[in-house]
Scaffold this motif. Structure first.
Motif, PDB file in Angstrom:
ATOM      1  N   ALA A  41       0.837  -1.204   0.000  1.00  0.00           N
ATOM      2  CA  ALA A  41       0.000   0.000   0.000  1.00  0.00           C
ATOM      3  C   ALA A  41       0.871   1.254   0.000  1.00  0.00           C
ATOM      4  N   LEU A  42       1.948   1.226   0.777  1.00  0.00           N
ATOM      5  CA  LEU A  42       2.876   2.364   0.776  1.00  0.00           C
ATOM      6  C   LEU A  42       3.468   2.577  -0.607  1.00  0.00           C
ATOM      7  N   LEU A  43       3.832   1.509  -1.291  1.00  0.00           N
ATOM      8  CA  LEU A  43       4.388   1.625  -2.646  1.00  0.00           C
ATOM      9  C   LEU A  43       3.373   2.273  -3.595  1.00  0.00           C
ATOM     10  N   ILE A  44       2.092   1.942  -3.412  1.00  0.00           N
ATOM     11  CA  ILE A  44       1.046   2.553  -4.241  1.00  0.00           C
ATOM     12  C   ILE A  44       1.001   4.057  -4.004  1.00  0.00           C
ATOM     13  N   ALA A  45       1.010   4.460  -2.738  1.00  0.00           N
ATOM     14  CA  ALA A  45       0.972   5.884  -2.400  1.00  0.00           C
ATOM     15  C   ALA A  45       2.189   6.609  -2.963  1.00  0.00           C
ATOM     16  N   ILE A  46       3.348   5.953  -2.906  1.00  0.00           N
ATOM     17  CA  ILE A  46       4.569   6.554  -3.456  1.00  0.00           C
ATOM     18  C   ILE A  46       4.439   6.738  -4.965  1.00  0.00           C
ATOM     19  N   ALA A  47       3.974   5.692  -5.660  1.00  0.00           N
ATOM     20  CA  ALA A  47       3.860   5.750  -7.117  1.00  0.00           C
ATOM     21  C   ALA A  47       2.875   6.825  -7.562  1.00  0.00           C
ATOM     22  N   VAL A  48       1.706   6.873  -6.914  1.00  0.00           N
ATOM     23  CA  VAL A  48       0.692   7.879  -7.260  1.00  0.00           C
ATOM     24  C   VAL A  48       1.252   9.280  -7.071  1.00  0.00           C
ATOM     25  N   GLN A  49       1.880   9.501  -5.923  1.00  0.00           N
ATOM     26  CA  GLN A  49       2.440  10.821  -5.652  1.00  0.00           C
ATOM     27  C   GLN A  49       3.554  11.175  -6.630  1.00  0.00           C
ATOM     28  N   SER A  50       4.422  10.227  -6.921  1.00  0.00           N
ATOM     29  CA  SER A  50       5.556  10.491  -7.807  1.00  0.00           C
ATOM     30  C   SER A  50       5.087  10.938  -9.187  1.00  0.00           C
ATOM     31  N   ILE A  51       4.122  10.223  -9.742  1.00  0.00           N
ATOM     32  CA  ILE A  51       3.602  10.582 -11.067  1.00  0.00           C
ATOM     33  C   ILE A  51       2.980  11.970 -11.031  1.00  0.00           C
ATOM     34  N   HIS A 151      13.912  11.738 -15.208  1.00  0.00           N
ATOM     35  CA  HIS A 151      13.267  11.102 -14.060  1.00  0.00           C
ATOM     36  C   HIS A 151      12.178  10.101 -14.463  1.00  0.00           C
ATOM     37  N   TRP A 152      11.587  10.265 -15.633  1.00  0.00           N
ATOM     38  CA  TRP A 152      10.535   9.336 -16.044  1.00  0.00           C
ATOM     39  C   TRP A 152      11.081   7.945 -16.349  1.00  0.00           C
ATOM     40  N   PHE A 153      12.378   7.839 -16.629  1.00  0.00           N
ATOM     41  CA  PHE A 153      12.990   6.530 -16.828  1.00  0.00           C
ATOM     42  C   PHE A 153      13.101   5.765 -15.513  1.00  0.00           C
ATOM     43  N   ILE A 154      12.948   6.463 -14.400  1.00  0.00           N
ATOM     44  CA  ILE A 154      12.910   5.817 -13.088  1.00  0.00           C
ATOM     45  C   ILE A 154      11.466   5.603 -12.648  1.00  0.00           C
ATOM     46  N   ILE A 155      10.628   6.612 -12.851  1.00  0.00           N
ATOM     47  CA  ILE A 155       9.252   6.584 -12.345  1.00  0.00           C
ATOM     48  C   ILE A 155       8.397   5.547 -13.071  1.00  0.00           C
ATOM     49  N   ILE A 156       8.477   5.509 -14.396  1.00  0.00           N
ATOM     50  CA  ILE A 156       7.605   4.607 -15.166  1.00  0.00           C
ATOM     51  C   ILE A 156       7.874   3.130 -14.847  1.00  0.00           C
ATOM     52  N   PRO A 157       9.148   2.673 -14.831  1.00  0.00           N
ATOM     53  CA  PRO A 157       9.366   1.264 -14.444  1.00  0.00           C
ATOM     54  C   PRO A 157       8.904   0.971 -13.021  1.00  0.00           C
ATOM     55  N   PHE A 158       9.114   1.931 -12.114  1.00  0.00           N
ATOM     56  CA  PHE A 158       8.664   1.731 -10.735  1.00  0.00           C
ATOM     57  C   PHE A 158       7.147   1.586 -10.684  1.00  0.00           C
ATOM     58  N   ALA A 159       6.435   2.469 -11.373  1.00  0.00           N
ATOM     59  CA  ALA A 159       4.972   2.410 -11.397  1.00  0.00           C
ATOM     60  C   ALA A 159       4.488   1.100 -12.010  1.00  0.00           C
ATOM     61  N   ALA A 160       5.193   0.616 -13.039  1.00  0.00           N
ATOM     62  CA  ALA A 160       4.819  -0.648 -13.675  1.00  0.00           C
ATOM     63  C   ALA A 160       4.986  -1.810 -12.700  1.00  0.00           C
ATOM     64  N   ILE A 161       6.058  -1.789 -11.919  1.00  0.00           N
ATOM     65  CA  ILE A 161       6.276  -2.839 -10.915  1.00  0.00           C
ATOM     66  C   ILE A 161       5.163  -2.818  -9.870  1.00  0.00           C
ATOM     67  N   VAL A 162       4.803  -1.611  -9.434  1.00  0.00           N
ATOM     68  CA  VAL A 162       3.742  -1.478  -8.436  1.00  0.00           C
ATOM     69  C   VAL A 162       2.412  -1.986  -8.995  1.00  0.00           C
ATOM     70  N   LEU A 163       2.114  -1.660 -10.251  1.00  0.00           N
ATOM     71  CA  LEU A 163       0.888  -2.146 -10.880  1.00  0.00           C
ATOM     72  C   LEU A 163       0.864  -3.668 -10.940  1.00  0.00           C
ATOM     73  N   MET A 308      10.081  11.699   0.069  1.00  0.00           N
ATOM     74  CA  MET A 308      11.393  11.664  -0.582  1.00  0.00           C
ATOM     75  C   MET A 308      11.566  10.424  -1.460  1.00  0.00           C
ATOM     76  N   THR A 309      10.854   9.354  -1.142  1.00  0.00           N
ATOM     77  CA  THR A 309      10.870   8.197  -2.045  1.00  0.00           C
ATOM     78  C   THR A 309      10.159   8.554  -3.348  1.00  0.00           C
ATOM     79  N   ALA A 310       9.024   9.252  -3.232  1.00  0.00           N
ATOM     80  CA  ALA A 310       8.273   9.648  -4.430  1.00  0.00           C
ATOM     81  C   ALA A 310       9.060  10.624  -5.288  1.00  0.00           C
ATOM     82  N   MET A 311       9.938  11.406  -4.648  1.00  0.00           N
ATOM     83  CA  MET A 311      10.784  12.332  -5.407  1.00  0.00           C
ATOM     84  C   MET A 311      11.982  11.609  -6.019  1.00  0.00           C
ATOM     85  N   MET A 312      12.006  10.304  -5.859  1.00  0.00           N
ATOM     86  CA  MET A 312      13.047   9.428  -6.410  1.00  0.00           C
ATOM     87  C   MET A 312      14.442   9.891  -5.996  1.00  0.00           C
TER      88      MET A 312
END
Length: 353
Positions: A41-51, A151-163, A308-312
């Motif tokens: 659940a924390l990973l979901i919150a991080i991913a949503v915020q990061s995007i 930064h999207w090269f970090i965020i998009i793979p992370f979001a895909a893993i969370v999904l 700070m995790t969401a800010m990668m």
């Protein structure tokens, strides 16, 4: 404009209280119960915020710099903070929202947390805090900056893993739990009676975390959700009367208390609960450890573990790892080892034939 902090905090407190969004229990359950749902659940919150936040940055709503990385301070402080939240019975935000439920132990933990954070940030331990933070700084805190990529090269793979994790979790066979007949209907049932899924709660937390950035930036505070410094500022204001300590962050944490109180009262979960002496002492000691560790690490379970995790940043993810390690270490001595000793004693007392 700083009153928007009160609104944002109230939303966060309401959602966390109703969704039982407690990272202390989540980290502990990973070790003791082998239950990772709250961590997911924390990973979901991080991913949503990061995007959401990086979209705001790319559209020029505000500018953000990750700064440098005080790596030793982050490691040591986060580990101590992780130990502290086990003794306190809740992380920084969890302690605020549980105080809103009437839990006196959380009030005691808050007192220790605010006191030590104030001592570390403006009091006699400020030189120590500054020395630890400045003695181990690395130039790059941004993960994308370290690798020289967007930064999207970090965020998009992370979001895909969370999904993928969410898909796997939701695909598991559901265990039917008998529910009592609802006493309310419609929206009232959903808000105040129905059990919230942790993934839904996490999504809402992520959305609120996105909202916090532009609201906070509008007041000149270039940051999102944060608990430790605002908590210290409350005590500093109360003891000095200096209005400069009253900022958006202060109203945010006060809002968490208000929102939790409203949720708890409306769902009939509010009641004053007095801890025993041992629990009260542990709460105060844990609160002090939280304030000490979060001040050194530059953030708590929200400031580092969610924002700070969401800010990668390296700071966020290193802090998250050592917070979890700290909770596991404390959980062993507080929960696991006593059970092992009790079990061994019971076996020794059984007569042999």
């Amino acid at each position: 404009m700083i009153l928007t902090g009160l609104i944002c905090g109230a939303l966060l407190g309401f959602v966390m209280q109703r969704g039982r969004f407690c990272l202390t229990g989540g980290f502990r359950d990973m070790y003791i119960a082998k239950d990772n749902r709250m961590f997911y659940a924390l990973l979901i919150a991080i991913a949503v915020q990061s995007i959401g936040v990086f979209l705001l940055i790319d559209f020029g709503v505000f500018e953000y710099s990750a700064g440098s990385l005080p790596i030793v301070a982050v490691i040591v402080g986060s580990f101590i903070f992780g130990i502290g939240i086990i003794f306190a019975g809740g992380c920084a935000t969890g302690t605020w929202y549980r105080a809103g439920e009437g839990l006196i132990g959380s009030w005691i933990a808050l007192a220790g947390y605010m006191l030590m954070a104030a001592i570390m940030k403006t009091g006699v331990l400020l030189p120590l805090n500054q020395k630890i933070q400045s003695g181990s700084e690395l130039p790059s805190n941004s993960i994308a900056g370290t690798f020289g990529v967007n930064h999207w090269f970090i965020i998009i793979p992370f979001a895909a893993i969370v999904l993928f994790i969410v898909y796997k979790q939701l695909s598991k066979p559901k265990v039917s739990i008998p529910l009592l007949k609802p006493k309310r209907t419609g929206l009232a049932h959903i808000l105040f009676e129905k059990r919230w899924h942790p993934f839904v709660t996490a999504t809402l937390v992520g959305v609120i975390a996105i909202l916090a950035w532009p609201l906070s930036v509008a007041t000149g505070r270039i940051s999102g959700l944060g608990i430790t410094t605002p908590s210290a500022n409350i005590l500093q204001y109360l003891t000095t009367g200096d209005n400069s300590f009253l900022n958006w962050g202060v109203f945010l944490v006060l809002g968490i208390f208000v929102g939790s109180f409203i949720a708890a009262k409306a769902s009939n979960e509010f009641r004053f609960r007095m801890p025993d002496v041992k629990t009260g002492i542990n709460s105060f000691v844990g609160g002090n450890l939280m304030g000490f560790g979060a001040s050194i690490a530059g953030g708590c379970s929200i400031g580092n573990g969610l924002v700070m995790t969401a800010m990668m940043t390296w700071q966020g993810w290193i802090a998250l790892a050592f917070m979890i390690l700290g909770t596991w270490t404390a959980s062993y001595f507080v929960f696991v080892r006593p059970r092992q000793k009790a079990k061994a004693t019971k076996l020794q007392s059984v007569p042999t034939t």
